[in-house]
Enzyme design. Structure first.
Site, short mmCIF file in Angstrom:
data_model
loop_
_atom_site.label_atom_id
_atom_site.label_comp_id
_atom_site.label_asym_id
_atom_site.label_seq_id
_atom_site.Cartn_x
_atom_site.Cartn_y
_atom_site.Cartn_z
N ARG A 46 1.08 -1.26 0.42
CA ARG A 46 -0.18 0.43 -0.01
C ARG A 46 0.55 0.98 0.49
O ARG A 46 1.91 1.01 1.18
CB ARG A 46 -0.85 -0.04 1.11
CG ARG A 46 -2.38 -1.38 1.11
CD ARG A 46 -3.23 -0.80 0.35
NE ARG A 46 -4.66 -1.91 -0.43
CZ ARG A 46 -4.49 -2.66 -0.40
NH1 ARG A 46 -2.74 -2.89 -1.70
NH2 ARG A 46 -5.41 -3.53 -0.57
N HIS A 98 -0.98 0.32 -9.64
CA HIS A 98 -1.84 -0.76 -8.54
C HIS A 98 -2.15 -2.10 -9.86
O HIS A 98 -3.07 -1.91 -9.77
CB HIS A 98 -2.49 -0.61 -7.70
CG HIS A 98 -2.96 -0.67 -7.00
ND1 HIS A 98 -3.38 -0.39 -5.56
CD2 HIS A 98 -3.31 -2.07 -6.81
CE1 HIS A 98 -3.83 -1.45 -4.96
NE2 HIS A 98 -3.40 -2.10 -5.02
P1 NAP Z 1 -1.55 -11.83 4.92
O1 NAP Z 1 -1.40 -13.02 3.96
O2 NAP Z 1 -1.99 -11.34 5.49
O3 NAP Z 1 0.70 -11.83 5.52
C1 NAP Z 1 1.36 -10.58 6.14
C2 NAP Z 1 2.32 -10.67 6.52
O4 NAP Z 1 2.79 -9.32 7.21
C3 NAP Z 1 2.44 -11.66 6.98
O5 NAP Z 1 3.21 -12.43 7.22
C4 NAP Z 1 1.90 -11.05 8.75
O6 NAP Z 1 2.53 -12.03 9.63
C5 NAP Z 1 3.14 -9.41 8.80
N1 NAP Z 1 2.82 -8.28 8.82
C6 NAP Z 1 1.80 -8.26 9.18
N2 NAP Z 1 2.11 -6.61 10.29
C7 NAP Z 1 2.92 -6.92 10.69
C8 NAP Z 1 4.10 -6.33 11.68
N3 NAP Z 1 3.58 -4.80 12.51
N4 NAP Z 1 5.14 -6.79 11.67
C9 NAP Z 1 5.55 -7.78 10.53
N5 NAP Z 1 5.00 -8.25 10.30
C10 NAP Z 1 3.41 -7.83 9.26
O7 NAP Z 1 -1.66 -10.42 4.02
P2 NAP Z 1 -0.92 -11.01 1.87
O8 NAP Z 1 -2.12 -11.77 1.46
O9 NAP Z 1 0.20 -11.56 1.89
O10 NAP Z 1 -0.68 -9.18 1.19
C11 NAP Z 1 -0.17 -8.63 1.79
C12 NAP Z 1 -0.61 -7.51 1.36
O11 NAP Z 1 -0.29 -6.97 0.41
C13 NAP Z 1 -1.71 -6.74 1.23
O12 NAP Z 1 -2.78 -6.63 2.85
C14 NAP Z 1 -1.94 -5.64 0.34
O13 NAP Z 1 -2.11 -4.46 1.13
C15 NAP Z 1 -1.16 -5.92 -0.34
N6 NAP Z 1 -1.54 -6.21 -2.01
C16 NAP Z 1 -1.32 -5.86 -3.08
C17 NAP Z 1 -1.19 -6.09 -4.40
C18 NAP Z 1 -1.13 -5.07 -5.46
O14 NAP Z 1 -1.74 -5.51 -6.18
N7 NAP Z 1 -0.39 -4.15 -5.40
C19 NAP Z 1 -2.18 -7.39 -3.93
C20 NAP Z 1 -3.09 -8.02 -3.71
C21 NAP Z 1 -2.68 -7.20 -2.47
P3 NAP Z 1 2.47 -13.06 10.83
O15 NAP Z 1 3.00 -13.93 9.51
O16 NAP Z 1 2.70 -13.09 11.87
O17 NAP Z 1 1.24 -12.30 10.14
C1 GLV Z 2 -5.14 -5.42 -4.26
O1 GLV Z 2 -4.37 -4.44 -3.26
C2 GLV Z 2 -5.11 -6.34 -3.27
O2 GLV Z 2 -5.16 -5.99 -1.91
O3 GLV Z 2 -6.06 -7.77 -3.06
#
Ligand code: NAP
Ligand code: GLV
Length: 306
Positions: free
Chosen positions: A221, A269
């Site tokens: 983000r 994005h």
């Molecule tokens: P996720 O499965 O919820 O994983 C989040 C990771 O971040 C976990 O490993 C978590 O730790 C870690 N985390 C959270 N808070 C933290 C903190 N304070 N300190 C250290 N580590 C922390 O999320 P995801 O599915 O991988 O997606 C991540 C993000 O990518 C989404 O939230 C979204 O904003 C972004 N995204 C962007 C796009 C795009 O097109 N640009 C697309 C999809 C998603 P734990 O393992 O300990 O829980």
């Molecule tokens: C995209 O940014 C998502 O959070 O899936």
């Protein structure tokens, strides 16, 4: 069963058709103010009014992985908020990040510039052990990205809230692990959820801990990154460049300095798009599970904010 669809910036009709196909007996409609009460909501950045009016929901399905926009609303206690669980996103994210890392490491931008001038010039090979990659966030996307980078034999480290073990990835965790993680990284990839703890996490003091010639890839983000601090560190030469897919304001305003900065690559994005058919199949499966009293994965913990 009634399903209400409230997704800002999304063409509704194909989603409505897909959800109707999945639940032939259900009423599936786009939400408008005063609409009948639904059992389930399929949302992306809905307004507070939607949540306030829809008082009978048994589940709120977000058509993205990140739930920061939902967490900013007043949500009814006890109603599960369910994020997309990969649904075809992690392979896209691995492609995008590996491309950005390799493009930087192999100086492909420089070769393209040379080719545009008809120049046949070699650059000295770089050693991948001099380009350790740090992935912040080792969840569904971060873990896949870390594993993909490790396949290319980059030294890879990851940082998460709780301790993780991933083969081929040196894992750090918690606030106490952040400085060592940053100091061990030259290329930094952000794949954290946006929460109060991770807002502005890439700022002057943290980015300055990256190894000299650092490179930033933000695919999470825009608010994780302090824009002016990135520019200052690029201009001072401590950082060599950045690939940015997400921004504080989207679309990125025309006058924003990121557009023109020679060391920044901007994409709109698009690193991991929501794939409609996969997402509908996943959401439909989870609605059926909830209807049958079965557990579902991907339920957001409101206390953690992701
Ligand atoms: P996720 O499965 O919820 O994983 C989040 C990771 O971040 C976990 O490993 C978590 O730790 C870690 N985390 C959270 N808070 C933290 C903190 N304070 N300190 C250290 N580590 C922390 O999320 P995801 O599915 O991988 O997606 C991540 C993000 O990518 C989404 O939230 C979204 O904003 C972004 N995204 C962007 C796009 C795009 O097109 N640009 C697309 C999809 C998603 P734990 O393992 O300990 O829980
Ligand atoms: C995209 O940014 C998502 O959070 O899936």
């Amino acid at each position: 069963m009634r399903i209400s669809f409230c997704c800002t910036g999304t063409k509704a009709q194909p989603w409505l058709e897909g959800l109707r196909d999945a639940f032939p007996g259900a009423e599936v409609e786009t939400w408008s103010a005063g609409a009948p009460l639904a059992d389930y909501a399929v949302v992306w950045t809905p307004p507070q009014q939607f949540i306030d009016e829809q008082t009978q929901l048994k589940g709120i399905f977000n058509i993205g992985a990140g739930v920061d926009a939902l967490m900013a609303l007043r949500l009814p206690p006890g109603v599960p908020v369910v994020r997309l669980d990969d649904a075809g996103m992690s392979v896209q994210m691995a492609e995008y990040v590996c491309h950005a890392v390799i493009r930087h490491f192999r100086e492909l931008g420089g070769y393209e510039a040379d080719a545009a001038e008809g120049k046949w010039t070699y650059r000295k090979p770089r050693m991948r052990q001099d380009f350790p990659v740090g992935v912040m966030g080792l969840g569904i996307l971060g873990e896949r990205v870390s594993r993909a980078l490790a396949q290319f034999e980059f030294p890879v480290q990851g940082w998460s809230r709780s301790a993780r073990t991933i083969p081929g990835v040196q894992c750090f965790s918690g606030e106490s692990g952040l400085n060592d993680f940053l100091a061990a990284s030259r290329i930094l990839v952000c794949l954290l959820p946006l929460t109060p703890d991770t807002d502005n996490i890439m700022r002057h003091d943290t980015l300055a801990r990256l190894q000299p010639g650092g490179y930033v890839i933000n695919v999470a983000r825009g608010s994780h990154l302090v824009d002016d601090d990135l520019i200052a560190l690029l201009d001072s030469g401590h950082l060599a460049g950045a690939t940015l897919d997400v921004f504080r304001t989207e679309p990125l305003p025309a006058a924003h300095p990121f557009w023109q900065h020679s060391k920044i690559t901007v994409t709109p994005h698009t690193s991991a798009r929501t794939l409609r058919d996969e997402s509908i199949a996943q959401i439909a499966g989870k609605i059926a599970a909830l209807q049958g009293g079965q557990p579902v994965s991907g339920i957001v913990d409101p206390a953690r904010g992701y």
